[in-house]
Design a protein around this motif. Sequence first.
Motif, short mmCIF file in Angstrom:
data_model
loop_
_atom_site.label_atom_id
_atom_site.label_comp_id
_atom_site.label_asym_id
_atom_site.label_seq_id
_atom_site.Cartn_x
_atom_site.Cartn_y
_atom_site.Cartn_z
N ALA A 23 0.30 2.95 3.39
CA ALA A 23 -0.78 3.90 3.66
C ALA A 23 -1.81 3.19 4.53
CB ALA A 23 -1.38 4.39 2.35
N ASP B 107 0.25 11.37 -1.23
CA ASP B 107 -0.73 12.45 -1.08
C ASP B 107 -0.20 13.65 -0.29
OD1 ASP B 107 -2.65 11.43 -2.67
OD2 ASP B 107 -3.93 10.65 -1.08
N SER C 53 0.87 -1.18 0.00
CA SER C 53 0.00 0.00 0.00
C SER C 53 0.90 1.23 0.00
CB SER C 53 -0.85 -0.07 1.27
OG SER C 53 -1.39 1.19 1.58
N LYS C 54 0.58 2.21 -0.85
CA LYS C 54 1.45 3.37 -0.90
C LYS C 54 0.65 4.64 -1.17
CE LYS C 54 3.85 1.20 -4.43
NZ LYS C 54 3.00 0.21 -5.11
N THR C 55 1.26 5.77 -0.87
CA THR C 55 0.61 7.05 -1.12
C THR C 55 1.66 8.11 -1.39
OG1 THR C 55 -0.95 8.70 -0.29
CG2 THR C 55 0.56 7.74 1.32
N VAL D 97 5.32 7.34 0.14
CA VAL D 97 5.42 6.66 1.44
C VAL D 97 4.78 5.29 1.31
CG1 VAL D 97 4.81 6.74 3.90
CG2 VAL D 97 5.25 8.87 2.66
#
Lengths: 243, 428, 193
Positions: free
Chosen positions: C182, C173, C169-171, C179
């Motif tokens: 997420a 935003d 899972s990544k972001t 990062v």
Amino acid sequence: MKIGLFVPCYVDALFPQVGVASYNLLRYLGVDVEYPKGQTCCGQPMANGGFESQAAPLAQKMEELFQGFDYVVAPSVSCTAFIRHHYPSLLDHECKMAGKCMDIVEFLHDIVKPTAPLGSFPHRVSIHNSCHGVRELGLSSPSEEHIPQFNKIRDLLQLKEGIEIYEPERKDECCGFGGLFCVEESAVSTRMGLDKVRRHAATGAEFITGADCSCLMHQSAIARKNGIQIEFKHVAEILAAGL
Amino acid sequence: MSKHSKKAKAFLKDAGYSEWHDATFWAVREKRDNMSHGLPEWEQLREKASQIKLHTLSHLDQYLEQFASQAEKNGTIVHWAADAAEFNQIVFEILSSHGVKKIVKSKSMLTEECGMNPYLESKGIEVVETDLGERIIQLLGQAPSHIVMPAVHLTPDQVGELFEREGISDEIGNHDPTYLTYRARLSLRNEFLTAGAGMTGANFGIAATGDIVVCTNEGNADMSTSCPKLHIAALGLEKVIPDYDSLAVFQRLLCRSATGQPTTSYTSHFRKARPGAEPMHIILVDNGRSQWIGNQQHWKTLKCIRCGSCMNTCPVYRRSGGYSYSYFIPGPVGVNLGMLRDPRAHSGNVSACTLCKSCQCVCPVKIDLGEQIYQWRQQLPEWGTEPASKRMLCKGMSTVFNHPLLYKTATGVLPKKPFHSLKLDKDE
Amino acid sequence: MSRKEEILGRIRAVIRERYDKPSLDDLQATVFPDPLAAFIAASQTAGSKVVELATGADINETVRGLFPEAGVIASNLPEISIATLNPDTVGSAQELNGTDVGIIRGSFGVAENGCIWIPQAMKEKAVCFISENLVILLSKTEIVNNMHEAYRRVDLGDYGYGTFISGPSKTADIAQTLVMGAQAARSVTVVLV
């Protein structure tokens, strides 16, 4: 083959030397070129502003003025693009102009195809790839698309001995002129122009050259205002230099 | 000056910020270029995607029926909402019939379009956005400034201070994005575990199977639907595509165009509810779309798959920001969608275009966005929203250009002798 | 008339020209000389760790070796003996919160983007997302070139859910800073068997 030279209104009035260079260049290359009198404007400024109906009588007039010619050649990509893409829907009869009007760069590159050197221009130039030249006339491969890379302006400039050719970072991002856009959205237009001139200047070029005087005019005003030392010449002027 | 140009001028006053904004989105455009230039079949994919969309939209009645009947066969409950108000009401009724007081939701431009969150909140239902960017702007009470990166206009300090105020982070002054993301994770984890329902939008509805397909990087659509016992999915009518073969084309284009990644981390297919959960609800929302399909000049705007690449490449968007547009979707496609929605309210956006056409060259489904804006400009007199000063200026110009004598006189006073008055060698 | 009929009727009334469905037969999609190598590279770019199970090595020891600190391990795979939670038998999905390592099986991988097709094969699919670290077992012979090939093989199974997972899972935003971790798994390890 009879060629009619179309010198659009703003070139006629503000950049007559570009008309002269175009005429001389075509003559030098053995093209049978004529300049029919009574030309004004193709109608693009009003149409892009949202008043296409005001362009219709001008389209009709252009159609009549250039009736007897095999090709109509103009030193302006945006006027050519407008004629090619919008005239057919402006006229209530068959449109001949759309099929035979070419920008001078594409006419030289695709029809005349000069191969012999065209004298020298021992300077550093940065190519301004005008939006309508790139994305409507196909003068160069748009940076957005995954197609083989080409640039017709570069091909022609390479006929000048001693020339050093550059392209700015973000090679075909808009300069922000956009006709009445520069009046209506002056803040964004000015910022775009300044960003563009800085990127051209960063190449170390002495000249910014392109196939549309309106983009060059916009940038030259901004360069002057911001004290950026760089000169502007239409491609035809560089090609005709010293002939 | 147009409404957009006034806001753009204000945006550009902060030179440092606006330069950062331009560079940030240009970097996304470059990432997208790396992807498209790395795929030999890129242009072929775009052409196929465009053709599939034209086919689907022009057979939308058939594909919607097929989609709905497949979905019903799968055991989901399909609702049809005529407009935003009806959509909001349907959602509320589903939630209240299950006694739900809190929902977690993944990003959906459709719920934004329908004003669903404020509606549900007015009915006493807590709505928790779970995409990090959406959560941030929700807590700030802001609207998204971009459809894919809704909070990108904020600095880490602004987010850090918000998280401190909200009690999400406890190390005061630590505004490192990694730390802030971790704190948001902990806070949202609690929401996922305690919400009564999960809501998702949809990137695609598959007519052949009745699947809802949702693409996320955070996995928040999957988290939103893994714990709560109820899943509601909302999609605009135009999101339906024929089959998996078509989906493969769009899946390959979507994320590459949107963020410059070869895929999102999660491409999730929802066909029916989890074991032991309530039946899944799918709401198909019209809200203007069935009329827009009949708009001969502008129906192709409905091909949009909401990747946001037209915003990233738009030289005007990058230098004016999402909030300078009056419609909630900014940039080239937003100008067009706003005009379809309400031309009187959103005519002030059509000036935000130099007609450079870069948008049409990046668009993965080849919408002629710039050409459409040109057409909208021609139509402004229908609503009386054309700028009066521009009309006068154009009228003046056309008078001069239509009268060669007047033109000669006007150009005769300029510093340089105009070309038409020069003697050419051939004339001699 | 129902809302459905009303909406469909409106659409039928305004459609003027019906466009044909394009054939995709002439689409020249990227194929790789070594799809497994391409898959591994794409997975790593997406942020996954890729390990090959050594011949004769035990999967449980391998996973344990990768996560020596792990307390809660969730899996319903028959070959996994180190699991402390089973997503088939937990009372609710919420009980899986706090899982250090979730171990699941992927059907096939996609070389062009590192996606792994995960059809739901457990009662609580939450294990695929809620675990801090996700381990995906994948046969190294099950690699397709691209998404076109992938979608010819996609099967959601009886649970009616499936997902392509590519990396953690990544972001980005917050200020476009990438990062990992997420809302879902903070790390993904692909074990090629």
